[in-house]
Design an enzyme around this catalytic site. Structure first.
Site, PDB file in Angstrom:
ATOM      1  N   HIS A 105       0.834  -1.197   0.000  1.00 11.61           N
ATOM      2  CA  HIS A 105       0.000   0.000   0.000  1.00 11.61           C
ATOM      3  C   HIS A 105       0.872   1.252   0.000  1.00 11.61           C
ATOM      4  O   HIS A 105       1.943   1.268   0.615  1.00 11.61           O
ATOM      5  CB  HIS A 105      -0.907   0.022   1.230  1.00 11.61           C
ATOM      6  CG  HIS A 105      -1.717  -1.222   1.401  1.00 11.61           C
ATOM      7  ND1 HIS A 105      -2.629  -1.648   0.453  1.00 11.61           N
ATOM      8  CD2 HIS A 105      -1.749  -2.145   2.386  1.00 11.61           C
ATOM      9  CE1 HIS A 105      -3.186  -2.776   0.869  1.00 11.61           C
ATOM     10  NE2 HIS A 105      -2.667  -3.099   2.033  1.00 11.61           N
ATOM     11  N   GLU A 122      -1.829  -0.620   8.289  1.00  9.00           N
ATOM     12  CA  GLU A 122      -2.813  -1.541   8.852  1.00  9.00           C
ATOM     13  C   GLU A 122      -2.176  -2.516   9.828  1.00  9.00           C
ATOM     14  O   GLU A 122      -0.952  -2.622   9.921  1.00  9.00           O
ATOM     15  CB  GLU A 122      -3.524  -2.305   7.728  1.00  9.00           C
ATOM     16  CG  GLU A 122      -2.605  -3.154   6.880  1.00  9.00           C
ATOM     17  CD  GLU A 122      -3.277  -3.697   5.611  1.00  9.00           C
ATOM     18  OE1 GLU A 122      -4.283  -3.114   5.170  1.00  9.00           O
ATOM     19  OE2 GLU A 122      -2.794  -4.697   5.065  1.00  9.00           O
ATOM     20  N   HIS A 180       3.147  -7.793   1.367  1.00  8.10           N
ATOM     21  CA  HIS A 180       2.435  -8.700   2.260  1.00  8.10           C
ATOM     22  C   HIS A 180       1.307  -9.424   1.523  1.00  8.10           C
ATOM     23  O   HIS A 180       0.902  -9.014   0.436  1.00  8.10           O
ATOM     24  CB  HIS A 180       1.849  -7.938   3.459  1.00  8.10           C
ATOM     25  CG  HIS A 180       0.845  -6.904   3.072  1.00  8.10           C
ATOM     26  ND1 HIS A 180       1.190  -5.643   2.661  1.00  8.10           N
ATOM     27  CD2 HIS A 180      -0.516  -6.935   3.020  1.00  8.10           C
ATOM     28  CE1 HIS A 180       0.103  -4.939   2.391  1.00  8.10           C
ATOM     29  NE2 HIS A 180      -0.952  -5.709   2.593  1.00  8.10           N
ATOM     30  N   ARG A 200      -1.435  -4.436  -6.359  1.00  9.74           N
ATOM     31  CA  ARG A 200      -1.165  -5.858  -6.548  1.00  9.74           C
ATOM     32  C   ARG A 200       0.079  -6.029  -7.403  1.00  9.74           C
ATOM     33  O   ARG A 200       0.165  -5.445  -8.486  1.00  9.74           O
ATOM     34  CB  ARG A 200      -2.328  -6.520  -7.293  1.00  9.74           C
ATOM     35  CG  ARG A 200      -3.378  -7.109  -6.424  1.00  9.74           C
ATOM     36  CD  ARG A 200      -4.416  -7.869  -7.259  1.00  9.74           C
ATOM     37  NE  ARG A 200      -5.729  -7.454  -6.833  1.00  9.74           N
ATOM     38  CZ  ARG A 200      -6.572  -6.760  -7.573  1.00  9.74           C
ATOM     39  NH1 ARG A 200      -6.289  -6.422  -8.811  1.00  9.74           N
ATOM     40  NH2 ARG A 200      -7.725  -6.400  -7.080  1.00  9.74           N
TER      41      ARG A 200
END
Length: 323
Positions: A105, A122, A180, A200
């Protein structure tokens, strides 16, 4: 706006995903007819996916409505000065029947410039994991952009990724720029900035029912990587009973683990809302004017104006989140 604020429940927003399963229905009781339920968005202010209240006098109102009406009383004065009518967190439960794509991200700066969005820092708390299930977090060696691109081109990216076997209670902090993926067989709670921006980089060469691969974002991703990142993503925390055990504290949120076996008197001194995600058992949340019960897989938002309350259970586990 005469309503006295109370602990608020929202209607879960369920997401059908190519990699999703049925645990959110069978374990967390999220009733649905979707074939592959990957995510339950518990509290969301993402554009087009705004949470709707399901309890009390405010039933039927959206999270955006509440922000516009209650402002700092809902999220805290300091938070309202920063975020105004934008709720800062997105709260989810996730079930991966198959591996998610390998992804990362962008940070706040890149996300604002490219997508008019927050970045996406996150954390994950593993609620259930099948035998030998993995998470991918970070690299297993020192990686340069050149080495990364070579493995990407050769379709050998998994050779340089770090695979961690996981079990219930394992917790990970996923900073922006860190590669991740959630592995097959893992169900977890996710706390993140309000953002739906994901780059992605590899999707296991899979295709949908019509034979199409999902879009990759490698041109965007290369600038978003932090190749200097340390191996500090595993979160060590205490599990002492009947107290808030801090897990993650970052500029975007603070999360604590709470194993509850009695009734606790709680006081909100944070100038922030507090979110409780119930990850085990059943909990009663009592204020002067209301009583709410949350079970495993349910989430409750306590407005910032609620300063004193009780939480009660004979045996439950909660994630306690504030900004």
């Amino acid at each position: 706006m005469n309503t006295i604020l109370y602990p608020i429940k929202f209607e879960p927003i369920l997401k059908d995903k190519i990699w999703g399963g049925q645990k959110l229905k069978t374990i967390l009781n999220k009733e649905n007819d979707l074939p592959n339920v990957g995510e339950s968005w518990e509290i969301s202010d993402v554009e087009g996916d705004t949470s709707i209240v399901v309890n009390g006098e405010l039933k039927g109102q959206s999270l955006k409505d509440l922000l516009e009406s209650y402002k700092g009383d809902l999220i805290g004065e300091k938070n309202y000065k920063i975020f105004e009518n934008k709720f800062p967190l997105l709260i989810k439960f996730i079930d991966a029947k198959e591996d998610l794509s390998i992804q990362l991200h962008p940070n706040d700066e890149l996300a604002a410039k490219r997508h008019n969005s927050f970045g996406k820092t996150e954390m994950w708390y593993v609620m259930q994991a099948d035998k030998d299930s993995n998470l991918i977090v970070g690299f297993n060696q020192k990686v340069t952009p050149k080495l990364y691109l070579k493995h990407l081109e050769d379709k050998t990216l998994t050779q340089i990724l770090n695979f961690d076997k996981v079990k219930e209670g394992d917790t990970y902090f996923i900073e922006v720029g860190r590669v991740h993926a959630i592995g097959a067989g893992v169900m977890l709670a996710e706390i993140q900035q309000t953002s739906d921006i994901t780059y992605r980089v590899y999707d296991w060469d899979r295709v949908d029912d019509e034979g199409n691969e999902r879009e990759l974002h490698n041109d965007l991703a290369i600038d978003a990587f932090d190749f200097e990142m340390k191996d500090d993503f595993r979160v060590n925390y205490k599990r002492d009973e009947n107290q808030s055990n801090k897990m993650v504290s970052c500029p975007y949120f603070t999360t604590s683990f709470l194993h509850l076996t009695e009734t606790l008197q709680k006081e909100n001194n944070y100038d922030s809302f507090i979110i409780y995600m119930c990850v085990k058992g059943v909990v009663e949340v009592i204020t002067e004017t209301s009583k709410e019960i949350i079970k495993k897989g349910e989430t409750l938002l306590l407005p910032a104006a609620l300063k004193n309350y009780q939480i009660s259970s004979k045996n439950a586990e909660l994630l306690e989140v504030y900004v």
